[in-house]
Design a protein around this motif. Structure first.
Motif, PDB file in Angstrom:
ATOM      1  N   LYS A  16       0.725  -1.180   0.066  1.00 61.14           N
ATOM      2  CA  LYS A  16       0.010   0.054   0.073  1.00 61.14           C
ATOM      3  C   LYS A  16       0.794   1.395  -0.067  1.00 61.14           C
ATOM      4  N   THR A  17       1.990   1.292   0.696  1.00 62.07           N
ATOM      5  CA  THR A  17       2.965   2.280   0.772  1.00 62.07           C
ATOM      6  C   THR A  17       3.623   2.567  -0.678  1.00 62.07           C
ATOM      7  N   LEU A  20       1.083   4.393  -2.753  1.00 66.88           N
ATOM      8  CA  LEU A  20       1.026   5.770  -2.498  1.00 66.88           C
ATOM      9  C   LEU A  20       2.094   6.516  -3.003  1.00 66.88           C
ATOM     10  N   LYS A  23       1.810   7.274  -6.586  1.00 68.44           N
ATOM     11  CA  LYS A  23       0.638   8.345  -6.731  1.00 68.44           C
ATOM     12  C   LYS A  23       1.373   9.643  -6.509  1.00 68.44           C
ATOM     13  N   MET A  24       2.465   9.726  -5.509  1.00 67.96           N
ATOM     14  CA  MET A  24       2.971  10.800  -5.294  1.00 67.96           C
ATOM     15  C   MET A  24       3.934  11.424  -6.614  1.00 67.96           C
ATOM     16  N   LEU A  89      -2.915   8.079   7.102  1.00 66.97           N
ATOM     17  CA  LEU A  89      -2.822   7.607   5.518  1.00 66.97           C
ATOM     18  C   LEU A  89      -4.209   7.140   5.120  1.00 66.97           C
ATOM     19  N   VAL A  91      -5.093   4.370   5.154  1.00 66.40           N
ATOM     20  CA  VAL A  91      -4.827   2.893   4.622  1.00 66.40           C
ATOM     21  C   VAL A  91      -4.554   1.925   5.741  1.00 66.40           C
ATOM     22  N   LEU A 204       2.209  14.151  -0.310  1.00 67.44           N
ATOM     23  CA  LEU A 204       1.298  13.026   0.248  1.00 67.44           C
ATOM     24  C   LEU A 204      -0.088  13.579   0.269  1.00 67.44           C
ATOM     25  N   ALA A 207      -1.670  13.396  -2.876  1.00 66.74           N
ATOM     26  CA  ALA A 207      -1.898  11.977  -3.555  1.00 66.74           C
ATOM     27  C   ALA A 207      -3.145  11.495  -2.844  1.00 66.74           C
ATOM     28  N   LEU A 208      -3.357  11.647  -1.400  1.00 66.26           N
ATOM     29  CA  LEU A 208      -4.445  11.012  -0.715  1.00 66.26           C
ATOM     30  C   LEU A 208      -5.674  11.885  -1.024  1.00 66.26           C
ATOM     31  N   ASP A 211      -6.873  10.671  -4.368  1.00 68.75           N
ATOM     32  CA  ASP A 211      -7.447   8.858  -4.049  1.00 68.75           C
ATOM     33  C   ASP A 211      -8.795   9.170  -3.831  1.00 68.75           C
TER      34      ASP A 211
END
Ligand code: PRP
Length: 217
Positions: A16-17, A20, A23-24, A89, A91, A204, A207-208, A211
């Motif tokens: 998952k990290t 992420l 995505k960043m 985060l 997640v 970050l 990106a979140l 999402d």
């Protein structure tokens, strides 16, 4: 300048990290086909991903050998003393629960209850907040076994889907805390490398947010 080091829990959170980080917009090719390597270059060597066991992440970040870490709130609650927890985060969401045999009142009777757990500090704090004297037994994994074997009246453990409890005749009795992965930062790094860390945190956040937007559509 030395690369910023981010410690990440091996296993469930690792994948998952990486998603992420990608995505960043960070180049994660260095983390693919890693074999047994434990320190992986990210973003063309500007960052280093350190793969560690969850409680060790707190140790590495508190000692400053890793600037940042991504670790579950359960581990932070159980072991952390001096670090900054800067972001949820969202997640790896799950919960810390008191669980016991289905259809039995855990609190019934006057005798001191025995509780099995991988998280003795969390369990102790929970029962102290209720002024309740319990005997805590530390178990390393598959904590659900302890009541089944007759060692404990209940357990304090992580529940995600609830299927392990159900399959073993146990049920959730009381919520102790909602859990998810958190970004933690070493106290000195937060001062010395503030600009880089702030930049990373903003990316970050973006990106979140992206999402979340994507999920709504
Ligand atoms: C965790 C936790 C429960 C299980 C809960 O264990 O300790 O045993 O997951 O998940 P569920 O609610 O989806 O069934 P983990 O798989 O991390 O291994 P462990 O028991 O060895 O700690």
């Amino acid at each position: 300048m030395k690369p910023l080091r981010i410690a990440v829990a091996k296993g469930r959170l690792e994948e998952k990290t990486l998603v992420l980080l990608e995505k960043m917009g960070l180049d994660c090719t260095g983390a693919k086909d890693k074999g047994r390597k434990l320190i992986l270059p990210i973003d063309k060597g500007r960052l280093e991903l350190v793969l560690a066991k969850a409680p060790d992440i707190v140790t590495y970040v508190e000692h400053g050998v890793c600037d940042m870490g991504i670790v579950g709130k359960d581990t932070i609650m159980e072991t952390a003393q001096s670090l900054y927890e800067v972001m949820d985060l969202g997640v790896g969401c799950c919960r810390m629960m008191l669980a016991a045999y289905k259809d039995r009142d855990f609190y019934h009777g006057f005798g001191i209850k025995t509780v099995a757990t991988k998280y003795p500090n969390i369990a102790r704090a929970f029962f102290e907040s209720k002024d309740m004297d319990v005997s805590i037994v530390k178990i390393e994994g598959s904590v659900e076994l302890a009541p089944l074997l007759g060692l404990a009246d209940g357990i304090v453990d992580i529940v995600e889907t609830g299927s392990t409890l159900r399959a073993n005749g146990l049920e959730e009795k009381e919520l102790i805390a909602h859990l998810s992965a958190r970004l933690v930062v070493n106290i000195a790094s937060m001062k010395m490398r503030k600009e880089e860390i702030d930049k990373l945190i903003s990316r970050l956040r973006l990106a979140l947010a992206d999402d979340k937007e994507g999920e709504k559509k």
